[in-house]
Structure formats: structure tokens, C-alpha cells
Design a protein around this motif. Structure first.
Motif, PDB file in Angstrom:
ATOM      1  N   ALA A  70       0.838  -1.202   0.000  1.00 49.26           N
ATOM      2  CA  ALA A  70       0.000   0.000   0.000  1.00 49.26           C
ATOM      3  C   ALA A  70       0.872   1.250   0.000  1.00 49.26           C
ATOM      4  O   ALA A  70       0.585   2.222  -0.710  1.00 49.26           O
ATOM      5  CB  ALA A  70      -0.924  -0.007   1.217  1.00 49.26           C
ATOM      6  N   GLU A  71       1.944   1.232   0.779  1.00 52.58           N
ATOM      7  CA  GLU A  71       2.855   2.378   0.815  1.00 52.58           C
ATOM      8  C   GLU A  71       3.522   2.576  -0.543  1.00 52.58           C
ATOM      9  O   GLU A  71       3.645   3.705  -1.024  1.00 52.58           O
ATOM     10  CB  GLU A  71       3.917   2.162   1.897  1.00 52.58           C
ATOM     11  N   ALA A  72       3.923   1.464  -1.165  1.00 55.37           N
ATOM     12  CA  ALA A  72       4.536   1.562  -2.492  1.00 55.37           C
ATOM     13  C   ALA A  72       3.534   2.125  -3.496  1.00 55.37           C
ATOM     14  O   ALA A  72       3.886   2.962  -4.335  1.00 55.37           O
ATOM     15  CB  ALA A  72       5.030   0.184  -2.951  1.00 55.37           C
ATOM     16  N   ALA A  73       2.281   1.683  -3.392  1.00 54.59           N
ATOM     17  CA  ALA A  73       1.258   2.214  -4.294  1.00 54.59           C
ATOM     18  C   ALA A  73       1.051   3.704  -4.038  1.00 54.59           C
ATOM     19  O   ALA A  73       0.888   4.483  -4.975  1.00 54.59           O
ATOM     20  CB  ALA A  73      -0.055   1.455  -4.096  1.00 54.59           C
ATOM     21  N   GLY A  74       1.089   4.100  -2.765  1.00 55.12           N
ATOM     22  CA  GLY A  74       0.974   5.523  -2.436  1.00 55.12           C
ATOM     23  C   GLY A  74       2.134   6.321  -2.993  1.00 55.12           C
ATOM     24  O   GLY A  74       1.953   7.434  -3.502  1.00 55.12           O
ATOM     25  N   ILE A  75       3.331   5.757  -2.883  1.00 53.94           N
ATOM     26  CA  ILE A  75       4.521   6.447  -3.412  1.00 53.94           C
ATOM     27  C   ILE A  75       4.408   6.590  -4.923  1.00 53.94           C
ATOM     28  O   ILE A  75       4.702   7.647  -5.490  1.00 53.94           O
ATOM     29  CB  ILE A  75       5.800   5.689  -3.004  1.00 53.94           C
ATOM     30  N   ALA A  79       4.209  10.011  -6.924  1.00 49.92           N
ATOM     31  CA  ALA A  79       5.156  10.309  -8.001  1.00 49.92           C
ATOM     32  C   ALA A  79       4.420  10.664  -9.290  1.00 49.92           C
ATOM     33  O   ALA A  79       4.821  11.579 -10.005  1.00 49.92           O
ATOM     34  CB  ALA A  79       6.080   9.108  -8.231  1.00 49.92           C
ATOM     35  N   GLU A  80       3.325   9.937  -9.562  1.00 51.85           N
ATOM     36  CA  GLU A  80       2.546  10.253 -10.759  1.00 51.85           C
ATOM     37  C   GLU A  80       1.911  11.635 -10.644  1.00 51.85           C
ATOM     38  O   GLU A  80       1.900  12.400 -11.612  1.00 51.85           O
ATOM     39  CB  GLU A  80       1.465   9.189 -10.974  1.00 51.85           C
ATOM     40  N   ARG A  81       1.369  11.955  -9.445  1.00 51.94           N
ATOM     41  CA  ARG A  81       0.788  13.285  -9.254  1.00 51.94           C
ATOM     42  C   ARG A  81       1.857  14.358  -9.412  1.00 51.94           C
ATOM     43  O   ARG A  81       1.627  15.389 -10.045  1.00 51.94           O
ATOM     44  CB  ARG A  81       0.146  13.386  -7.862  1.00 51.94           C
ATOM     45  N   GLU A  82       3.030  14.117  -8.828  1.00 51.72           N
ATOM     46  CA  GLU A  82       4.115  15.106  -8.923  1.00 51.72           C
ATOM     47  C   GLU A  82       4.563  15.267 -10.366  1.00 51.72           C
ATOM     48  O   GLU A  82       4.803  16.393 -10.828  1.00 51.72           O
ATOM     49  CB  GLU A  82       5.284  14.667  -8.044  1.00 51.72           C
TER      50      GLU A  82
END
Length: 161
Positions: A70-75, A79-82
Motif C-alpha cells: 500500500a505504501e509503495a502504491a501511495g509512493i 510520483a505520478e501526481r508530482e
């Protein structure tokens, strides 16, 4: 009466059982078996405890793995948002740069047009002055020229004072 070997074997067997009962061998065997059964129970309890601990650790590691996923998916999402924000910012800056360059180019073109118009006007004024001079020279005589000259000197004097 004669005793045969079977009788002596039977008597020996009875004496053996009596000796075993006197020495309390069945109690010792029972205690030994009880001790062994207790040891086996302890080993089974320890094995059960270890199994439960292993299952607990497995569940904990699976939970941690899910949290890490879940943390990796959040990261990845961050990253995609950034990246999209950076792309949008770069696009906006590029559009602003193009708009500034376009405005600057239009301003330079307007300035060049104004300069060209002024140059044409100046040339027209010079041409008109030259033509007027030729016309005035052709139509005026020396007396009229001296009068105009004196008048111009008088105006210059009054403006300087």
C-alpha cells in the motif's frame, strides 16, 4: 512327587513377579511412562506454541507486506501526481514564455512600423521643405528674403530672452 521343569519355571515366574512387585517396578515403570508422557505433552505444547507463534509471525509479515504494498502504491501515486504537476507547470511556463515572446515580437513589429512611418514622414517633411524652398526661392526676390530673415532673427531673439 516329582517336580518337573515346568513347575520350576512356574515357581521362578511367580518369584520374579513377587520380586518385581516388592521392588515396586510397576510404579517405577508407571512413573517413567508418566514422565515420558509428560515430556511428550510438553513437547506437543511447545510445538503447538511454536506453530501458533509461526502463524502469528506469518500473519504479521503478511500484514507488513500488505502495508508495504500500500505504501509503495501511495509512493507511485504521489510520483505520478508530482510528475503530472511538473508537466502542467512546465506546459504553463512554456505557454507563458511563448506569450511573452509573442508580445515582445509584436511590440518590436509595432515599434518597427512606427519607426518606418516616422522615417517616411521625416522624408516627406524633408521633401516638402525642399520643395517649398525651391518654390519660395523661385517666387521671392532678395528684398522679401531679407525681410523674412530679419523677422526670423527677431523671433529667435525674443524666444532666447
Amino acid at each position: 512327587m516329582e517336580f518337573d521343569a515346568t513347575f520350576f519355571a512356574f515357581v521362578g515366574l511367580l518369584l520374579f513377579f513377587a520380586l518385581i512387585a516388592y521392588l515396586k517396578v510397576p510404579g517405577m515403570v508407571g512413573r517413567s511412562l508418566d514422565a515420558r508422557a509428560g515430556k511428550i505433552e510438553n513437547e506437543l505444547a511447545e510445538a503447538k506454541r511454536l506453530r501458533e507463534e509461526a502463524q502469528h509471525l506469518l500473519a504479521e509479515y503478511q500484514r507488513k507486506r500488505k502495508e508495504a504494498e500500500a505504501e509503495a502504491a501511495g509512493i507511485v501515486a504521489a510520483a505520478e501526481r508530482e510528475a503530472s504537476a511538473l508537466t502542467a507547470e512546465a506546459k504553463q511556463k512554456t505557454e507563458e514564455y511563448v506569450a511573452r515572446r509573442t508580445a515582445l515580437s509584436e511590440q518590436k513589429i509595432s515599434q518597427a512600423e512606427a519607426d518606418a512611418i516616422n522615417a517616411v514622414r521625416a522624408a516627406a517633411v524633408d521633401l516638402a521643405v525642399a520643395a517649398a524652398e525651391k518654390v519660395i526661392v523661385a517666387k521671392t526676390d532678395a528684398k522679401t528674403g531679407n525681410a523674412l530673415f530679419e523677422k526670423a532673427i527677431g523671433e529667435v531673439k525674443t524666444r532666447l530672452n
